[in-house]
Design a protein around this motif. Structure first.
Motif, PDB file in Angstrom:
ATOM      1  N   ASP A 173       0.647  -1.403  -0.030  1.00 57.21           N
ATOM      2  CA  ASP A 173       0.000  -0.326  -0.122  1.00 57.21           C
ATOM      3  C   ASP A 173       0.846   1.625   0.160  1.00 57.21           C
ATOM      4  OD1 ASP A 173       0.975  -0.278   2.472  1.00 57.21           O
ATOM      5  OD2 ASP A 173      -1.191  -1.093   3.035  1.00 57.21           O
ATOM      6  N   LYS A 175       1.938   3.617   1.921  1.00 59.40           N
ATOM      7  CA  LYS A 175       2.112   3.959   3.861  1.00 59.40           C
ATOM      8  C   LYS A 175       3.600   2.452   2.992  1.00 59.40           C
ATOM      9  CE  LYS A 175       0.389   0.724   7.306  1.00 59.40           C
ATOM     10  NZ  LYS A 175      -0.357  -0.570   6.215  1.00 59.40           N
ATOM     11  N   GLU A 215      -2.669   9.717  -2.711  1.00 54.71           N
ATOM     12  CA  GLU A 215      -3.665   9.841  -1.362  1.00 54.71           C
ATOM     13  C   GLU A 215      -4.657  10.151  -1.101  1.00 54.71           C
ATOM     14  OE1 GLU A 215      -1.649   7.803   2.325  1.00 54.71           O
ATOM     15  OE2 GLU A 215      -0.794  10.181   1.901  1.00 54.71           O
ATOM     16  N   ASP A 220      -5.279   5.945  -1.353  1.00 53.25           N
ATOM     17  CA  ASP A 220      -5.227   5.006   0.258  1.00 53.25           C
ATOM     18  C   ASP A 220      -6.195   3.678   0.610  1.00 53.25           C
ATOM     19  OD1 ASP A 220      -6.420   6.935   0.792  1.00 53.25           O
ATOM     20  OD2 ASP A 220      -6.833   6.803   3.050  1.00 53.25           O
TER      21      ASP A 220
END
Length: 505
Positions: A173, A175, A215, A220
């Motif tokens: 992902d 992050k 994002e 996200d």
């Protein structure tokens, strides 16, 4: 023969089909439907892509609905990208009204109501099958183009992917990739510099800002697991009808980057995973991209080139892509040149620019002895369109004004309870509803940094107070630490940088 007889002969010869075909409607001459002339589109040419265009309120949505119904009846699955929320009614039977009966009598096409198998899908938190993909599946090339990075920045992204491959750290992902960027800029900069070369903090800062922008547009929610398997788009129900997969995009109209991100990743993965089909008797899948201008208006030059390349190549895999927009000029000329079927509903001429656009549009269609194309474009009624296609030999058919047949399914959206009913019965909703956040680059690097800091602190405490020898820095300790192996799988990327899905729950 008189004009009408010549017209009927030309249309029936031009649209004749020895194999299976779909009937879109009946021909129009001098403002009247001609019951003896039908538009038959061969199934085997539907992987040659197409355009459905026209001003608001001219009948584009119903044309797509009719098209999708006929495809489903032929056992061909459909993927609709529904930005306005107009298509969900295809799951329920329609109702035969007087105007429908009258229309079908004019074009001499039987009418019966029908419902079609539907899956409702979502890129966001709307109810339906959740569509996700991992960062690794994009690969460095496609991911860089989505972010609109220059060559230098794209090179750094390639280094990031290579580093994660070498260290066996999954990028699942956003992050994950943000954590890697922070790491190579700070704690791990010496490690990266030694093995892959120095990386500018200004460059990584720019990449990070681009990722944050993505994002904020919903990336996200899109990036992560369980990633969607394209095979789930190819289903046929127990009655032999192809599933109509509707991606509900009503809540991301202001997020074109997420829309284009998904579309490109999907097309690229379909291209990679599907075998070559050659000249098959019918397509494996047909995709309708509604409000296509949202993609092209926001796309960089590199992204447009990527779209054009995929459109050129994906038809050999038995996939047809159909762009839906108000003005055909919204679609780049390089993409328009790849299209075999064009359905042009009415255009409106309110300004000089409108008239100029209509003239350009008319020039893109074959000449016809029966129509003045530029004049007809502004006088077509609702549910009428100019059509040209490819016959079974790949030769363009005559341009013909068409009275489109009416949808067999409901010409309205589903209610909330009806949407819940479909989702509650869906096997795919259950399959993709769970969010998985397994150990990946973020967790691995977080633990690695924490262990390094703890080791450095312990060494400092144990060192004699009188020693003048400098303690090892955090960076040195991190460089010497050993990464935990999280997977033994090999990363394999395809032509467009899409990763084969090897990480499973």
């Amino acid at each position: 023969m008189n004009k009408k007889d010549n017209f009927i002969q030309d249309i029936n010869n031009g649209y004749s089909s020895k194999g299976d075909s779909i009937i879109l409607g009946g021909a129009i001459l001098d403002g009247e439907a001609v019951a003896e002339a039908h538009l038959k589109i061969p199934l085997k040419t539907l992987n040659r892509h197409g355009l459905i265009a026209g001003a608001t309120g001219t009948g584009k949505t119903k044309t797509i609905q009719v098209f999708s119904e006929q495809l489903s009846n032929a056992g061909i699955p459909v993927l609709m990208m529904d930005i306005k929320g107009d298509f969900s009614g295809i799951a329920k039977e329609g109702k035969e009204e007087g105007f429908i009966t009258e229309r079908h009598a004019k074009i001499n096409v039987p009418y019966n109501v029908a419902a079609f198998p539907v899956e409702l899908m979502s890129l966001s938190k709307q109810n339906g099958v959740r569509l996700r993909a991992t960062v690794s599946e994009f690969g460095p090339v496609l991911f860089s183009r989505i972010l609109d990075l220059n060559d230098t920045q794209a090179g750094v992204v390639a280094v990031i992917f290579k580093y994660c491959d070498d260290k066996q750290m999954p990028l699942l992902d956003l992050k994950d990739i943000k954590k890697v960027i922070n790491y190579i800029t700070e704690e791990g900069k010496d490690e990266i510099s030694a093995s892959y070369g120095k990386i500018s903090t200004a460059t990584t800062g720019t990449i990070l800002r681009k990722i944050i922008e993505l994002e904020q547009q919903g990336g996200d929610l899109f990036f992560g697991e369980l990633s969607f398997e394209t095979d789930d788009l190819m289903r046929i129900d127990e009655n032999g009808k192809g599933y109509v997969n509707i991606i509900r995009l009503t809540d991301i109209q202001d997020k074109p980057k997420l829309f284009s991100t998904f579309m490109l990743s999907l097309l690229a993965e379909i291209y990679q995973k599907m075998p070559e089909k050659g000249d098959a008797e019918q397509p494996e899948l047909v995709i309708f991209i509604d409000e296509a201008h949202l993609i092209f208006n926001e796309a960089s030059k590199a992204l447009l080139e990527q779209i054009e390349t995929i459109v050129k190549l994906i038809r050999s895999k038995g996939v047809g892509v159909y762009f839906v927009t108000q003005n055909p000029m919204d679609v780049p000329s390089g993409v328009l040149a790849q299209l075999g079927l064009k359905i042009q509903h009415a255009l409106r001429a309110f300004t000089a620019n409108d008239r100029q656009a209509i003239k350009k549009t008319a020039d893109n269609y074959p000449t016809s002895q029966y129509y003045k194309t530029d004049e007809l474009l502004t006088s077509l009624g609702i549910g009428e369109a100019l059509v040209t296609a490819l016959n079974e030999k790949g030769v363009p058919t005559p341009l013909v004004a068409t009275m489109m047949r009416a949808p067999q399914s409901r010409m309205d959206i589903l209610t909330a309870s009806e949407i819940d009913e479909i989702n509650n019965k869906s096997k795919l909703v259950k399959k993709y509803s769970e969010e998985i956040d397994r150990e990946s680059a973020f967790e691995i690097l977080t633990k690695k940094i924490a262990d390094a800091n703890e080791a450095a602190a312990q060494q400092q405490e144990q060192a004699p107070a009188k020693t003048s020898k400098s303690e090892p820095s955090t960076t040195e300790v991190v460089t010497k630490s050993v990464l935990k192996v999280v997977t033994s799988a090999t990363f394999i990327r395809g032509v467009f940088g899409v990763l084969t899905k090897i990480f499973k729950k």
